[in-house]
Write a protein that holds these residues in place. Structure first.
Motif, short mmCIF file in Angstrom:
data_model
loop_
_atom_site.label_atom_id
_atom_site.label_comp_id
_atom_site.label_asym_id
_atom_site.label_seq_id
_atom_site.Cartn_x
_atom_site.Cartn_y
_atom_site.Cartn_z
N PRO A 212 61.88 -64.81 32.01
CA PRO A 212 62.67 -64.36 33.17
C PRO A 212 61.77 -64.19 34.40
N VAL A 213 62.25 -64.69 35.53
CA VAL A 213 61.48 -64.68 36.78
C VAL A 213 62.19 -63.82 37.82
N ASP A 214 61.41 -62.99 38.51
CA ASP A 214 61.96 -62.20 39.62
C ASP A 214 61.92 -62.97 40.94
N SER A 215 60.78 -63.66 41.19
CA SER A 215 60.66 -64.38 42.46
C SER A 215 59.65 -65.52 42.36
N ILE A 216 59.86 -66.52 43.20
CA ILE A 216 58.95 -67.66 43.30
C ILE A 216 58.73 -67.93 44.78
N VAL A 217 57.46 -68.00 45.19
CA VAL A 217 57.13 -68.26 46.59
C VAL A 217 56.08 -69.36 46.65
N LEU A 218 56.35 -70.40 47.43
CA LEU A 218 55.37 -71.46 47.68
C LEU A 218 54.60 -71.07 48.92
N GLN A 219 53.25 -71.13 48.82
CA GLN A 219 52.40 -70.79 49.96
C GLN A 219 51.50 -71.97 50.30
N GLN B 177 57.94 -76.19 63.35
CA GLN B 177 58.70 -76.03 62.11
C GLN B 177 57.79 -76.38 60.93
N ALA B 178 57.76 -75.53 59.92
CA ALA B 178 56.86 -75.70 58.78
C ALA B 178 57.30 -76.80 57.81
N GLY B 179 58.59 -77.14 57.79
CA GLY B 179 59.13 -78.12 56.85
C GLY B 179 60.05 -77.46 55.84
N GLU B 180 60.82 -78.30 55.12
CA GLU B 180 61.73 -77.79 54.09
C GLU B 180 61.23 -78.19 52.73
N VAL B 181 61.57 -77.40 51.72
CA VAL B 181 61.09 -77.65 50.36
C VAL B 181 62.25 -78.13 49.49
N TYR B 182 61.96 -79.21 48.76
CA TYR B 182 62.90 -79.78 47.80
C TYR B 182 62.22 -79.89 46.45
N GLN B 183 62.99 -79.84 45.38
CA GLN B 183 62.48 -80.27 44.09
C GLN B 183 62.54 -81.79 44.14
N VAL B 184 61.52 -82.44 43.58
CA VAL B 184 61.49 -83.90 43.56
C VAL B 184 61.32 -84.38 42.12
N GLU B 185 61.58 -85.67 41.92
CA GLU B 185 61.41 -86.24 40.58
C GLU B 185 59.96 -86.06 40.12
N THR B 186 59.77 -85.95 38.85
CA THR B 186 58.44 -85.74 38.28
C THR B 186 57.54 -86.92 38.64
N ALA C 34 64.55 -74.53 50.00
CA ALA C 34 64.21 -73.54 51.02
C ALA C 34 64.06 -74.25 52.36
N GLY C 35 64.80 -73.77 53.34
CA GLY C 35 64.68 -74.33 54.68
C GLY C 35 63.37 -73.94 55.33
N SER C 36 63.11 -74.52 56.46
CA SER C 36 61.87 -74.22 57.17
C SER C 36 61.83 -72.74 57.55
N PRO C 37 60.69 -72.08 57.29
CA PRO C 37 60.57 -70.68 57.69
C PRO C 37 60.27 -70.52 59.18
N GLY C 38 60.26 -71.62 59.91
CA GLY C 38 60.02 -71.57 61.36
C GLY C 38 58.65 -72.11 61.71
N TRP D 200 57.60 -70.13 51.56
CA TRP D 200 58.98 -70.45 51.29
C TRP D 200 59.39 -69.72 50.02
N THR D 201 60.47 -68.94 50.08
CA THR D 201 61.00 -68.27 48.89
C THR D 201 61.95 -69.25 48.21
N LEU D 202 61.65 -69.55 46.95
CA LEU D 202 62.41 -70.53 46.19
C LEU D 202 63.34 -69.81 45.21
N PRO D 203 64.38 -70.48 44.72
CA PRO D 203 65.29 -69.85 43.76
C PRO D 203 64.55 -69.34 42.52
N SER D 204 64.88 -68.15 42.07
CA SER D 204 64.17 -67.54 40.94
C SER D 204 64.44 -68.26 39.61
N ASP D 205 65.49 -69.08 39.55
CA ASP D 205 65.78 -69.81 38.30
C ASP D 205 65.20 -71.22 38.31
#
Length: 166
Positions: A60-67, A80-89, A108-112, A122-127
């Protein structure tokens, strides 16, 4: 418990001629560029591969942040910092000649804006780790021309995925 995972791959590629070596050569040693239109090469995207122990990935995960941290020179800041997507392996070898496709909607959209020698987060979905089998591949895609140059694995402050488990 909080763990910062380092990526096993952190590179940029041009969408028209994918080659991480060429992208880093044109961006600068130790940097990866996220830019919609760059005078040295067309659109560039950053790709990161994280390998997380499968047992931890199923926890179980509480939070995920990409830095990501920008470099110290001119051209590393961006409105603008850019947006984050999951991509194919993908693997590092796959990035020569291939641009990994996005999987699903933006995570996660651009944090500005991001300044020179500053961290973007970028705060990513915890799941997000559920069902990955321990391999998570992310893409940071540009939203503006005048993008940012982030440190890669060879840079002063490599990327990190901060995961807080409960």
């Amino acid at each position: 418990m909080t763990i910062i995972f380092a990526p096993t791959v952190a590179e940029c590629v041009s969408t028209t001629a994918p080659d991480p070596v060429e992208c880093e050569t044109k961006t600068g040693q130790g940097l990866m560029n996220v830019d919609l239109v760059d005078p040295r090469m067309l659109e560039r995207r950053a790709f990161l591969r994280f390998e997380i122990d499968a047992q931890l990935a199923a926890s179980p995960v509480d939070s995920i942040v990409l830095q990501l941290t920008t470099g110290p020179g001119a051209g590393t800041s961006s409105p603008q910092a850019g947006e984050v997507y999951q991509v194919e392996t993908f693997t590092l070898a796959d990035l020569t000649g291939t641009v990994p496709a996005t999987v699903g909607a933006v995570l996660a959209g651009s944090p500005g804006a991001v300044a020179i020698a500053a961290q973007a987060s970028w705060t990513l979905p915890s799941d997000l780790l559920a069902g990955t089998g321990g391999v998570l591949c992310l893409g940071v895609l540009p939203v503006v021309a005048n993008g940012a140059d982030y440190f890669n694995l060879d840079g002063a402050t490599p990327p990190g995925l901060v995961v807080t488990f409960h």
